[in-house]
Every structure is written in C-alpha cells, then in structure tokens.
Motif scaffolding. Sequence first.
Motif, mmCIF file in Angstrom:
data_model
loop_
_atom_site.group_PDB
_atom_site.id
_atom_site.type_symbol
_atom_site.label_atom_id
_atom_site.label_comp_id
_atom_site.label_asym_id
_atom_site.label_seq_id
_atom_site.Cartn_x
_atom_site.Cartn_y
_atom_site.Cartn_z
ATOM 1 N N SER A 112 -44.503 -37.881 58.777
ATOM 2 C CA SER A 112 -44.124 -37.208 60.016
ATOM 3 C C SER A 112 -42.734 -36.606 59.819
ATOM 4 O O SER A 112 -42.126 -36.774 58.775
ATOM 5 C CB SER A 112 -44.015 -38.218 61.163
ATOM 6 O OG SER A 112 -45.270 -38.653 61.570
ATOM 7 N N ALA A 113 -42.233 -35.960 60.847
ATOM 8 C CA ALA A 113 -40.853 -35.461 60.836
ATOM 9 C C ALA A 113 -39.920 -36.634 61.149
ATOM 10 O O ALA A 113 -40.349 -37.623 61.755
ATOM 11 C CB ALA A 113 -40.708 -34.380 61.892
ATOM 12 N N THR A 135 -38.557 -33.079 65.770
ATOM 13 C CA THR A 135 -39.557 -32.201 66.405
ATOM 14 C C THR A 135 -39.040 -31.677 67.757
ATOM 15 O O THR A 135 -39.206 -30.493 68.075
ATOM 16 C CB THR A 135 -40.882 -32.968 66.627
ATOM 17 O OG1 THR A 135 -41.265 -33.552 65.392
ATOM 18 C CG2 THR A 135 -41.997 -32.048 67.121
ATOM 19 N N GLU A 195 -42.214 -31.552 59.820
ATOM 20 C CA GLU A 195 -43.050 -32.191 58.800
ATOM 21 C C GLU A 195 -42.978 -31.403 57.483
ATOM 22 O O GLU A 195 -42.936 -31.998 56.407
ATOM 23 C CB GLU A 195 -44.513 -32.268 59.279
ATOM 24 C CG GLU A 195 -44.858 -33.501 60.096
ATOM 25 C CD GLU A 195 -44.309 -33.484 61.525
ATOM 26 O OE1 GLU A 195 -43.778 -32.447 61.958
ATOM 27 O OE2 GLU A 195 -44.405 -34.517 62.207
ATOM 28 N N PHE A 223 -49.347 -33.169 60.947
ATOM 29 C CA PHE A 223 -49.158 -32.451 62.210
ATOM 30 C C PHE A 223 -49.614 -30.995 62.264
ATOM 31 O O PHE A 223 -49.863 -30.474 63.336
ATOM 32 C CB PHE A 223 -47.678 -32.550 62.606
ATOM 33 C CG PHE A 223 -47.309 -32.144 63.992
ATOM 34 C CD1 PHE A 223 -48.135 -32.422 65.084
ATOM 35 C CD2 PHE A 223 -46.108 -31.488 64.238
ATOM 36 C CE1 PHE A 223 -47.758 -32.055 66.385
ATOM 37 C CE2 PHE A 223 -45.719 -31.130 65.530
ATOM 38 C CZ PHE A 223 -46.548 -31.411 66.597
ATOM 39 N N ARG A 283 -49.091 -33.655 70.134
ATOM 40 C CA ARG A 283 -48.001 -34.555 69.728
ATOM 41 C C ARG A 283 -48.549 -35.851 69.134
ATOM 42 O O ARG A 283 -49.565 -36.374 69.591
ATOM 43 C CB ARG A 283 -47.086 -34.873 70.916
ATOM 44 C CG ARG A 283 -46.320 -33.698 71.499
ATOM 45 C CD ARG A 283 -45.335 -33.046 70.550
ATOM 46 N NE ARG A 283 -44.329 -33.870 69.940
ATOM 47 C CZ ARG A 283 -43.067 -33.994 70.349
ATOM 48 N NH1 ARG A 283 -42.668 -33.373 71.426
ATOM 49 N NH2 ARG A 283 -42.195 -34.719 69.685
ATOM 50 N N GLY A 284 -47.870 -36.310 68.124
ATOM 51 C CA GLY A 284 -48.334 -37.517 67.428
ATOM 52 C C GLY A 284 -49.436 -37.206 66.427
ATOM 53 O O GLY A 284 -50.071 -38.109 65.875
ATOM 54 N N GLY A 285 -49.654 -35.923 66.157
ATOM 55 C CA GLY A 285 -50.812 -35.489 65.375
ATOM 56 C C GLY A 285 -50.754 -35.748 63.879
ATOM 57 O O GLY A 285 -51.735 -35.487 63.176
ATOM 58 N N SER A 286 -49.653 -36.276 63.374
ATOM 59 C CA SER A 286 -49.635 -36.615 61.940
ATOM 60 C C SER A 286 -50.668 -37.699 61.622
ATOM 61 O O SER A 286 -51.188 -37.762 60.506
ATOM 62 C CB SER A 286 -48.245 -37.096 61.509
ATOM 63 O OG SER A 286 -47.319 -36.051 61.660
HETATM 64 N N1 ASP Z 1 -43.616 -34.893 64.722
HETATM 65 C C1 ASP Z 1 -44.720 -34.720 65.624
HETATM 66 C C2 ASP Z 1 -44.392 -35.323 66.967
HETATM 67 O O1 ASP Z 1 -43.268 -35.730 67.207
HETATM 68 C C3 ASP Z 1 -46.006 -35.248 65.081
HETATM 69 C C4 ASP Z 1 -46.006 -36.717 64.724
HETATM 70 O O2 ASP Z 1 -44.958 -37.335 64.668
HETATM 71 O O3 ASP Z 1 -47.080 -37.251 64.467
HETATM 72 O O4 ASP Z 1 -45.247 -35.352 67.826
#
Ligand code: ASP
Length: 284
Positions: free
Chosen positions: A55-56, A68, A133, A187, A201-204
């Motif tokens: 992820s980032a 992000t 990312e 992501f 969001r959270g897509g990693s």
């Molecule tokens: N960096 C992106 C987010 O903050 C994706 C992730 O972290 O999965 O949503």
Amino acid sequence: MINYSALLDYVMWRNTKKMIKVVKFGGSSLASAAQFKKVGAIIRKEETRRYVVPSAPGKRFDGDIKVTDMLYECYRAAEKGEKIAGKIKKIQARYQEIIDGLGLDLKLDEQFAEIEKNFIAQAGSDYAASRGEFLNGIVMANYLGYTYIDSAEVICFDENGNFLADKTDEVLSERLKDLDNAVVPGFYGAKPDGSVKTFSRGGSDITGSIVAKAVHADIYENWTDVSGFLVTDPRIVKDPEVISTITYRELRELSYMGATVLHEDSIFPLRQEGIPIHVLNTNA
Ligand code: ASP
C-alpha cells in the motif's frame, strides 16, 4: 477405494513443489523506514514470500496523514489552479525519509517532477491517488531487490472503469510466470486508453488477492496492524478474543458489515481458487 499410489504421488508433489506466498502490506506497515525494516525481515525470513503488494505509506502516529490523503488533497488544489509545489515537496519528503532511513541509493526526483506536471495537467484524481502505491512499490522493489511491475500494465479495467477479472488474470499470470520475485503496487490499474483507475479505498487488498489468484498462490498473507479478526470492535470492548478460523462467506459478511480488516472485494478471487488468507500483524 482409495488409490494410495496417486495419493502418495500427490503428497510427494506437494512436498517438492515450491510453495508460493503472496504478501500484502498495509499502509501502517509501510509508514516509515522502521516499519519497512520489519516488513523486509518478514519477507526475507521465508523465500516462499515471492510476490509483494504494498500500500502507500500510512499514518506514522495518531493524527498523521496518509500519503493517499495528501495526494487527494494536493490534486484538489491543482484542480482549483492553486500552486502545488509545496504540497508535492511534503509528499516527496515522506518518501525521502523512508529512503534515507533504509540507506537506499534511490532518487525519486524525476517521478515527482512528472507527477507535478500531470497534476497540473489534471490527469484525474484516480491517477493522483494511485501515485502513493506506485512510488512505494518503487521503494519496496529497490529495498528488496525484486522486479518492479507497474500495476497500470497488468491490472485491467474497461473504458467505463469496471475491473476486468479474466483479462487481468491472463495478463498478470503471463507477466509473473517467469519471475521468481516481484513487487506489484496495490490499489490501481488502467483502462484500455492507459488512464489510471483505482479500486475503492483500501483496495490494495484486492490487488493482493488478484495477484494470489494469478500465481496460484498456496497462501495469501495480508499483513496489517491488527492480529486477525476479533469477535467485536476493540474500540468498544477491551481485549476481545481473536477469531482463529473463519470461512470465506463469514469473512465477506463481516467485511461487508464494516469490519475494516480486509476489503470485501478481495475475498472473491481467493474463494474461486480456494486460497487460504492469513491475516497477520506486522508489529506482532
Ligand atoms: N492507499 C489506499 C487507501 O488509502 C489503498 C490501500 O491502502 O489499500 O485507501
């Protein structure tokens, strides 16, 4: 009747086959050089951890801002025609701190110049968010000595922004088949015209499960900052019990209901292949 000879062949094959783990690390696991070092130690501990999805950089401390979110904010400023050089510098400083802390011989000046140019040219907020990312993958690949793959080349969306599972599986498995190790940033991917598209969001987590499917991984390890799924919200109940095993269906339901440990869309590709997910804590 049990065919013992076939069973024996299978057991022998399982034992000699090189096991493959896909490992995804969340933003808090990669927020600083110290966190990167923990992650490096985890990956190097087992040579089966061959494909890495980062992820980032996330929050280093309470009240910190995820990269992000810094990128989204910077892009909004660019859209309004405001000056963004200062904001870009701050984002670059987050990476530089990691690069320096790891003692890497790596410069991201060219990438940041390009990003600033593309922000001003209004390349889109998906492009903007994805750079977190994109850049962290470059740092990670450099740190580990793994091959870097830009996810825009292997994670495919259609022109309307719908994820293309089959096409991605084909392109990604072809690309990874001769690589012993690789870093594939989470992501994002791209549409047929090359424009970047992100997952929600959270897509990693989703990228991680797509990579696990493409390489027929034995295990998908999802490394985060909590020790697995808990029976209830730890912000409400102190020290709740950990759920040691959970079915795909229960997991999807929990994610859908708001448990933030895993993105709900990350479960489908794994379930299709029957790949177990291990939710693990980078800090424990
Ligand atoms: N960096 C992106 C987010 O903050 C994706 C992730 O972290 O999965 O949503």
